[in-house]
Design an enzyme around this catalytic site. Sequence first.
Site, mmCIF file in Angstrom:
data_model
loop_
_atom_site.group_PDB
_atom_site.id
_atom_site.type_symbol
_atom_site.label_atom_id
_atom_site.label_comp_id
_atom_site.label_asym_id
_atom_site.label_seq_id
_atom_site.Cartn_x
_atom_site.Cartn_y
_atom_site.Cartn_z
ATOM 1 N N ASP A 96 -11.444 -5.857 10.792
ATOM 2 C CA ASP A 96 -11.526 -7.315 10.820
ATOM 3 C C ASP A 96 -12.733 -7.795 11.614
ATOM 4 O OD1 ASP A 96 -10.466 -6.288 13.120
ATOM 5 O OD2 ASP A 96 -8.664 -7.531 13.144
ATOM 6 N N ASP A 103 0.818 -1.218 0.000
ATOM 7 C CA ASP A 103 0.000 0.000 0.000
ATOM 8 C C ASP A 103 0.844 1.258 0.000
ATOM 9 O OD1 ASP A 103 -2.713 0.422 -0.287
ATOM 10 O OD2 ASP A 103 -2.973 1.069 1.781
#
Length: 892
Positions: A628, A197
């Site tokens: 998550d 990223d």
Amino acid sequence: MLLRSQTQDFDHNRWLFETKGTYGIGNACWQEDHNSVADDQNSIGMSDFLDKPWKPLTRKVNISGGIISPYRLLVIFRIVILAFFLSWRIRNPNYDAMWLWGMSIVCEIWFAISWLLDVLPKMNPINRAADLAALHDKFEQPSPSNPTGRSDLPGIDVFVSTADPEKEPPLVTANTILSILGVEYPIEKVSCYISDDGGAILTFEAMAEAVKFAELWVPFCRKHNIEPRNPDAYFSIKKDPTKNKKRPDFVKDRRWMKREYDEFKVRINGLPEAIKKRSEMYNAREEKKEREEMKAKNGGVAGTEDQPLNVPKATWMADGTHWPGTWYTPCADHSKGDHAGILQVMSKVPEHDPVMGYDDEKTLDFTGVDIRIPMFAYVSREKRPGFDHNKKAGAMNAMVRASAVLSNGPFILNLDCDHYVYNSIVLREGMCYMMDRGGDRVCYIQFPQRFEGIDPSDRYANHNTVFFDGNMRALDGLQGPMYVGTGCMFRRYALYGFEPPRFMEHTGLFGRVKTKVNRNPNQAKLNLEDDDTQPLNENNSESSGVPQKFGNSSIFTDTIPIAEFQARPLADHKSVKNGRPPGELLKPRPPMDAPTVAEAIAVISCWYEDKTEWGDRVGWIYGSVTEDVVTGYRMHNRGWRSIYCITKRDAFRGTAPINLTDRLHQVLRWATGSVEIFFSKNNAFFATRRLKFLQRIAYLNVGIYPFTSIFLVLLSITVCLILISLLEVKWSGIALEEWWRNEQFWVIGGTSSHLVAVLQGLLKVIAGVEIHFTLTSKSAGEDEEDVYADLYLVKWTSLFIMPLTIIIINLIAVIMGILRTVYSVIPQWNKLFGGLFFSFWVLSHMYPFAKGLMGRKGKVPTIVYVWSGLLSITIALLWISLDPPGGTKQEG
């Protein structure tokens, strides 16, 4: 005529062994005679009994009743005692100190509720076991539908995420990639992707080096059955490497491979300098060209040295072209938040058939060893100013789309860059649960997190065994464990936001009324079981709750029904619902062409998610620091269930921050995400009827537990609670020392990180203040003489203020209590000992914090201890002089 011996006596032994008795027919013995049970055309024989019966791939192993029954009884007993105690406390107020009584009542009620939210989901823990032999027999043995015995297992895409090569060293990431490429799973069915990223060229070139080294490392692991297949971890093992190794060339091969790995490490460590020198050389060449062009324009007159040149300080690749990602000298189109999308397939799609090695004098003898390696691709999504890129969740969703276009594995395993594969057969163990009867309702398999490099005493409870071996194991007895960010195998179809084919709706008191719902699109539309063997198509997507907005890529949307069909278990038994016919996954993967790669680059663009449901219902969910937990909650809320897979050999191993500052910041990030969940639509209060009651309680506790920090000034311990904790330690297999470390750090984190998380969450909800976190450093300490050097690092943070205040107040209270008692005419020692017990109990929980604050042993100057003691005594004496104890003589 009866037979007799030469002595004319009857021979009993001969008669016994020459009997005409028969065994009949069966799989022990098949009697071939003229009186067959069938005619010649339809005769049956012994071979018809040799087929193995249908076997499940997994089984549940319940906790012994001698352990779990007393645990449940004690929990119920303590609930009753708490109810009576709180009732008595409320009915008997202390009118002399109403504010203190009211505060204590509120805290006691809160602690009771918090304990209930934590303990109720633990009432039904279970263990599980997978049968790898049955998986092999069912999917990789010759059969009528699979004559060659080729693997009929579905494909798996493995995701690894990284963002900053400075905090997440490329060598650590490269070792993780090598461990993935060496897994024991059909090579042509595994694909590995790394999401960078940060768009760093250092990570890009390190991955290229890793793929090159994998061509030697992976066959070496297969040849000698190496475990673990992370080279750094393998060569660091202290035990005898020749144990259980039988091939005579192992020692020679290992010595050669160790030298190759050392050279590989040197190349990785030298990449930053090599890239900088290369870029300086190319930039100097470009500047020289620019000056020559300026000279030509000026009629042969050279410009001055001070004259600015329109040549950017670019970062160059080895082939002499500009790096499309982030440059060392950032500029427009080449910075961390502003760069083009990059997708590079670094290892091609492996051949469908095994490629055996040979004896090469320059390398190793790989004769009879499959030398293929899985496909590997580097992905860095496009980033542009003005777009919300949604941190890690956005990067994961970009990888989901790119992998669907390139390989479309029906299952996805995601790992952090520092979590490597410790057990090479882990993919097979996870696949046992996905391919078993009822596996089509499983959305993900969560593996426990195990850590290396933590100090032996685990001062800050980094192993977190109470959570991973206690809470998560208990949730597996309900609707399944939560998703904890890494070490998780997903069903791709579930990630796309679809509902399971079958689920339960829970209504009535505590969800006791269960209603079965069948939402299989094929069965719901045509009510034909034959159509259940065909993949979904666009016409079958009309049922309620089906997400419609996946983006404008038709190639991507075409992969969805294929992934759903390939993820189904085998329809090899009448009890298997929603199965696929055996032999459907034997065909080779279609070749990768330029249009396919171009489409994969298009789906990682920053604008692709506009006007879609990505991050809202599809893929990883946006809007929370703990994406998550929210992603797993959404799946459970649709009716899916999950599985907790504890393998005999640890599935994965990773690193954890071992110094106090990084550990507290990690806990702060988790707690802040929990507060965000509490104030969002993902609060379990708003869950659907498909979520079990106790599963709802568990998710509710996730959003509530940080608020306990407000009431943590009061602690209460009872004998019953200790017994419950001991029994919980028993059924979860946690060591007492690990339980105590967890209790200590719960207090430390509760008085620091959790409290700050509540404040930050309130600021975000009320004032809209965004919360930003930095990556946790994955690099180890540079002190070669002490592997735990990071443990002693002390980096000041505001999170230290509250625990320090609590320690100082309790120290002053101890000294003040002793002085007040000593100077009293009638000392009340019972009150002193009660107060001392409470203060020392608090200080014992704060001991790891104080030890970590002091840094390395011996480095804290003695004057610090002297001044701390003098300050505490001075404040205590001053308080005594201003407020003398009752009963002392006042002479005047």
